[in-house]
Write a protein that holds these residues in place. Sequence first.
Motif, PDB file in Angstrom:
ATOM      1  N   GLN A 197      -9.263 -70.036  33.236  1.00 40.12           N
ATOM      2  CA  GLN A 197     -10.276 -69.253  33.881  1.00 40.12           C
ATOM      3  C   GLN A 197     -10.305 -69.741  35.309  1.00 40.12           C
ATOM      4  OE1 GLN A 197     -10.280 -70.348  30.837  1.00 40.12           O
ATOM      5  NE2 GLN A 197     -12.303 -69.860  29.743  1.00 40.12           N
ATOM      6  N   PHE A 198     -10.213 -71.182  35.570  1.00 40.94           N
ATOM      7  CA  PHE A 198      -9.913 -71.636  37.131  1.00 40.94           C
ATOM      8  C   PHE A 198      -8.840 -71.065  37.869  1.00 40.94           C
ATOM      9  CE2 PHE A 198      -8.792 -75.272  39.783  1.00 40.94           C
ATOM     10  CZ  PHE A 198      -9.783 -75.344  40.575  1.00 40.94           C
ATOM     11  N   ILE A 199      -7.703 -70.831  37.356  1.00 40.86           N
ATOM     12  CA  ILE A 199      -6.583 -70.198  38.058  1.00 40.86           C
ATOM     13  C   ILE A 199      -6.904 -68.990  38.353  1.00 40.86           C
ATOM     14  CG2 ILE A 199      -4.028 -69.643  37.670  1.00 40.86           C
ATOM     15  CD1 ILE A 199      -3.835 -72.394  35.902  1.00 40.86           C
ATOM     16  N   GLN A 200      -7.350 -68.184  37.481  1.00 42.05           N
ATOM     17  CA  GLN A 200      -7.762 -66.884  37.739  1.00 42.05           C
ATOM     18  C   GLN A 200      -8.718 -66.865  38.932  1.00 42.05           C
ATOM     19  OE1 GLN A 200      -9.464 -64.944  34.207  1.00 42.05           O
ATOM     20  NE2 GLN A 200      -7.565 -65.628  32.862  1.00 42.05           N
ATOM     21  N   SER A 201      -9.477 -67.632  39.108  1.00 38.47           N
ATOM     22  CA  SER A 201     -10.475 -67.764  40.106  1.00 38.47           C
ATOM     23  C   SER A 201      -9.711 -68.057  41.518  1.00 38.47           C
ATOM     24  CB  SER A 201     -11.569 -68.650  39.822  1.00 38.47           C
ATOM     25  OG  SER A 201     -12.486 -68.448  38.776  1.00 38.47           O
ATOM     26  N   ARG A 224      -3.754 -88.145  32.947  1.00 35.64           N
ATOM     27  CA  ARG A 224      -2.581 -87.403  33.494  1.00 35.64           C
ATOM     28  C   ARG A 224      -2.147 -86.349  32.631  1.00 35.64           C
ATOM     29  NH1 ARG A 224       0.249 -90.372  37.352  1.00 35.64           N
ATOM     30  NH2 ARG A 224      -0.620 -92.704  37.570  1.00 35.64           N
ATOM     31  N   TYR A 225      -2.157 -86.145  31.319  1.00 36.03           N
ATOM     32  CA  TYR A 225      -1.799 -85.317  30.592  1.00 36.03           C
ATOM     33  C   TYR A 225      -2.483 -83.801  30.832  1.00 36.03           C
ATOM     34  CZ  TYR A 225       0.947 -88.806  28.097  1.00 36.03           C
ATOM     35  OH  TYR A 225       1.743 -89.768  27.900  1.00 36.03           O
ATOM     36  N   THR A 226      -3.764 -84.219  31.160  1.00 37.32           N
ATOM     37  CA  THR A 226      -4.664 -82.911  31.415  1.00 37.32           C
ATOM     38  C   THR A 226      -4.258 -82.273  32.898  1.00 37.32           C
ATOM     39  OG1 THR A 226      -6.493 -83.862  30.100  1.00 37.32           O
ATOM     40  CG2 THR A 226      -6.931 -82.172  31.820  1.00 37.32           C
ATOM     41  N   ILE A 227      -3.899 -83.096  33.643  1.00 44.08           N
ATOM     42  CA  ILE A 227      -3.561 -82.876  34.896  1.00 44.08           C
ATOM     43  C   ILE A 227      -1.890 -82.029  34.921  1.00 44.08           C
ATOM     44  CG2 ILE A 227      -2.840 -83.467  37.380  1.00 44.08           C
ATOM     45  CD1 ILE A 227      -5.013 -85.412  37.091  1.00 44.08           C
ATOM     46  N   GLN A 228      -1.147 -82.641  34.044  1.00 41.86           N
ATOM     47  CA  GLN A 228       0.177 -82.248  33.880  1.00 41.86           C
ATOM     48  C   GLN A 228      -0.072 -80.801  33.253  1.00 41.86           C
ATOM     49  OE1 GLN A 228       2.832 -83.453  35.099  1.00 41.86           O
ATOM     50  NE2 GLN A 228       4.265 -81.625  34.366  1.00 41.86           N
ATOM     51  N   ALA A 229      -0.742 -80.837  32.288  1.00 45.26           N
ATOM     52  CA  ALA A 229      -1.167 -79.395  31.652  1.00 45.26           C
ATOM     53  C   ALA A 229      -1.330 -78.178  32.763  1.00 45.26           C
ATOM     54  CB  ALA A 229      -2.058 -79.458  30.522  1.00 45.26           C
ATOM     55  N   PHE A 230      -2.340 -78.455  33.672  1.00 45.01           N
ATOM     56  CA  PHE A 230      -2.861 -77.516  34.565  1.00 45.01           C
ATOM     57  C   PHE A 230      -1.537 -77.308  35.708  1.00 45.01           C
ATOM     58  CE2 PHE A 230      -3.981 -77.151  39.202  1.00 45.01           C
ATOM     59  CZ  PHE A 230      -4.785 -75.891  38.831  1.00 45.01           C
ATOM     60  N   LEU A 231      -0.663 -78.297  35.857  1.00 46.59           N
ATOM     61  CA  LEU A 231       0.310 -78.035  36.707  1.00 46.59           C
ATOM     62  C   LEU A 231       1.513 -77.103  35.981  1.00 46.59           C
ATOM     63  CD1 LEU A 231       0.805 -81.682  38.163  1.00 46.59           C
ATOM     64  CD2 LEU A 231       0.047 -79.801  39.329  1.00 46.59           C
ATOM     65  N   ARG A 232       1.702 -77.453  34.747  1.00 46.16           N
ATOM     66  CA  ARG A 232       2.487 -76.747  33.830  1.00 46.16           C
ATOM     67  C   ARG A 232       1.966 -75.260  33.829  1.00 46.16           C
ATOM     68  NH1 ARG A 232       1.906 -79.201  29.624  1.00 46.16           N
ATOM     69  NH2 ARG A 232       3.870 -80.873  30.038  1.00 46.16           N
ATOM     70  N   ILE A 234       0.304 -73.692  36.262  1.00 45.85           N
ATOM     71  CA  ILE A 234       0.608 -72.818  37.470  1.00 45.85           C
ATOM     72  C   ILE A 234       2.118 -72.488  37.480  1.00 45.85           C
ATOM     73  CG2 ILE A 234       1.084 -73.422  39.687  1.00 45.85           C
ATOM     74  CD1 ILE A 234      -1.834 -73.076  39.491  1.00 45.85           C
ATOM     75  N   GLU A 235       2.850 -73.365  37.110  1.00 41.75           N
ATOM     76  CA  GLU A 235       4.220 -72.989  37.003  1.00 41.75           C
ATOM     77  C   GLU A 235       4.625 -71.813  36.147  1.00 41.75           C
ATOM     78  OE1 GLU A 235       8.655 -75.329  36.128  1.00 41.75           O
ATOM     79  OE2 GLU A 235       6.521 -76.515  36.140  1.00 41.75           O
ATOM     80  N   VAL A 281      -1.858 -79.520  46.645  1.00 42.00           N
ATOM     81  CA  VAL A 281      -1.907 -78.646  47.443  1.00 42.00           C
ATOM     82  C   VAL A 281      -1.314 -77.334  46.836  1.00 42.00           C
ATOM     83  CG1 VAL A 281      -1.462 -77.569  49.906  1.00 42.00           C
ATOM     84  CG2 VAL A 281      -1.954 -80.007  49.289  1.00 42.00           C
ATOM     85  N   LEU A 282      -1.725 -76.088  46.976  1.00 39.32           N
ATOM     86  CA  LEU A 282      -1.133 -74.940  46.264  1.00 39.32           C
ATOM     87  C   LEU A 282      -0.981 -73.938  47.489  1.00 39.32           C
ATOM     88  CD1 LEU A 282      -3.348 -74.588  43.249  1.00 39.32           C
ATOM     89  CD2 LEU A 282      -0.906 -75.723  43.197  1.00 39.32           C
ATOM     90  N   LYS A 283      -0.111 -73.011  47.241  1.00 37.67           N
ATOM     91  CA  LYS A 283       0.336 -71.771  48.257  1.00 37.67           C
ATOM     92  C   LYS A 283       0.801 -70.650  47.526  1.00 37.67           C
ATOM     93  CE  LYS A 283       5.059 -72.867  49.864  1.00 37.67           C
ATOM     94  NZ  LYS A 283       5.815 -72.943  50.895  1.00 37.67           N
ATOM     95  N   TRP A 284       0.784 -69.395  48.139  1.00 36.21           N
ATOM     96  CA  TRP A 284       1.540 -68.380  47.511  1.00 36.21           C
ATOM     97  C   TRP A 284       2.781 -68.399  47.524  1.00 36.21           C
ATOM     98  CZ3 TRP A 284      -1.409 -65.606  44.321  1.00 36.21           C
ATOM     99  CH2 TRP A 284      -2.683 -65.298  44.863  1.00 36.21           C
ATOM    100  N   ARG A 285       3.407 -68.091  46.435  1.00 41.38           N
ATOM    101  CA  ARG A 285       4.914 -67.871  46.455  1.00 41.38           C
ATOM    102  C   ARG A 285       5.268 -66.626  47.480  1.00 41.38           C
ATOM    103  NH1 ARG A 285       7.268 -70.511  42.327  1.00 41.38           N
ATOM    104  NH2 ARG A 285       5.712 -71.288  40.638  1.00 41.38           N
ATOM    105  N   GLU A 286       6.435 -66.795  48.248  1.00 39.43           N
ATOM    106  CA  GLU A 286       6.504 -65.685  49.302  1.00 39.43           C
ATOM    107  C   GLU A 286       6.542 -64.141  48.511  1.00 39.43           C
ATOM    108  OE1 GLU A 286      10.087 -64.775  52.375  1.00 39.43           O
ATOM    109  OE2 GLU A 286      10.092 -66.371  51.323  1.00 39.43           O
ATOM    110  N   HIS A 287       7.044 -64.012  47.391  1.00 43.02           N
ATOM    111  CA  HIS A 287       7.243 -62.954  46.772  1.00 43.02           C
ATOM    112  C   HIS A 287       5.800 -62.107  46.441  1.00 43.02           C
ATOM    113  CE1 HIS A 287       8.104 -65.231  43.208  1.00 43.02           C
ATOM    114  NE2 HIS A 287       7.375 -64.313  42.522  1.00 43.02           N
TER     115      HIS A 287
END
Length: 290
Positions: A197-201, A224-232, A234-235, A281-287
Amino acid sequence: MLALKTEDDPEDILSSSLQTLYDFTPITHSTPGSIFTYIIKPTLLPNPNSAKVIELETPDPQPSKWDLHASSIWVAAIYLADHVEDLELHRYQDREIVRVLELGAGAGLPSILIASAYRNARVTISDYPDEQLIQTLSGNISRNGVSGIARAAPYDWGTDISTLVGVYGNQDTPENDVLFDVVIAADTLWNPALHQQFIQSLVMSLKRSPDSRVYLVAGLHTGRYTIQAFLRSIEIDGCGLAVESLLERQVTAAQTSRSWDVARAENEDEQERRRWVVWIVLKWREHNLT
């Protein structure tokens, strides 16, 4: 700058004692309903010889909303305020308006600082639609004289963002132009069940521009594992966002940072975790810009 408490509170005294006696860095400051003050760095003010203090009431939500963890000012919010220059808002100084959104704002410290220091900023300060929480947030905006620059908005992650952008738009305004150049959030990754839900926002609210950025700060008490789960997430979930920068920064030592490493979870104790935040820090992928 250092944050100060205007009221002596037993919990604040205990927190300070733990830091002094056992080198335990506090992860929360202030208590529900108390007043918290923060000194703005003179270099952020138009007149460096002047002094300005932000004064905040700490939210005191109903017991049924204690799971929001909004009744303290967390170390990540203070760290974000202390390092607001790293948001690089000067990149937008040639624009008449730069739109900033804070998600999960609590008392609203970083956003109210931005509204106080950057006069071309238009700041939307959001948190869960709890009446008491939003009233406190609105009161903090008024208390600090930034009502013309900042506004409080009730918002539940993952839902329609009209409450966030409605004030900016009209039928002649292109949809992308009412979105946000910068989105910030402090200590909002602690619940893995809310990551999607956070990523959708983030995806719905961030303007699709090469200059748009998301800045997230999470204390390592998040896990750390919670943060890693968020990063995963995103990826791999195809949201269109990419990690531009990912660092661990030491709260108690200026300019001390290191690369992110989830494997450190095996060897660090609570005392060590409290010393660090993760700066993402996150940004939009170029495509995904069109």
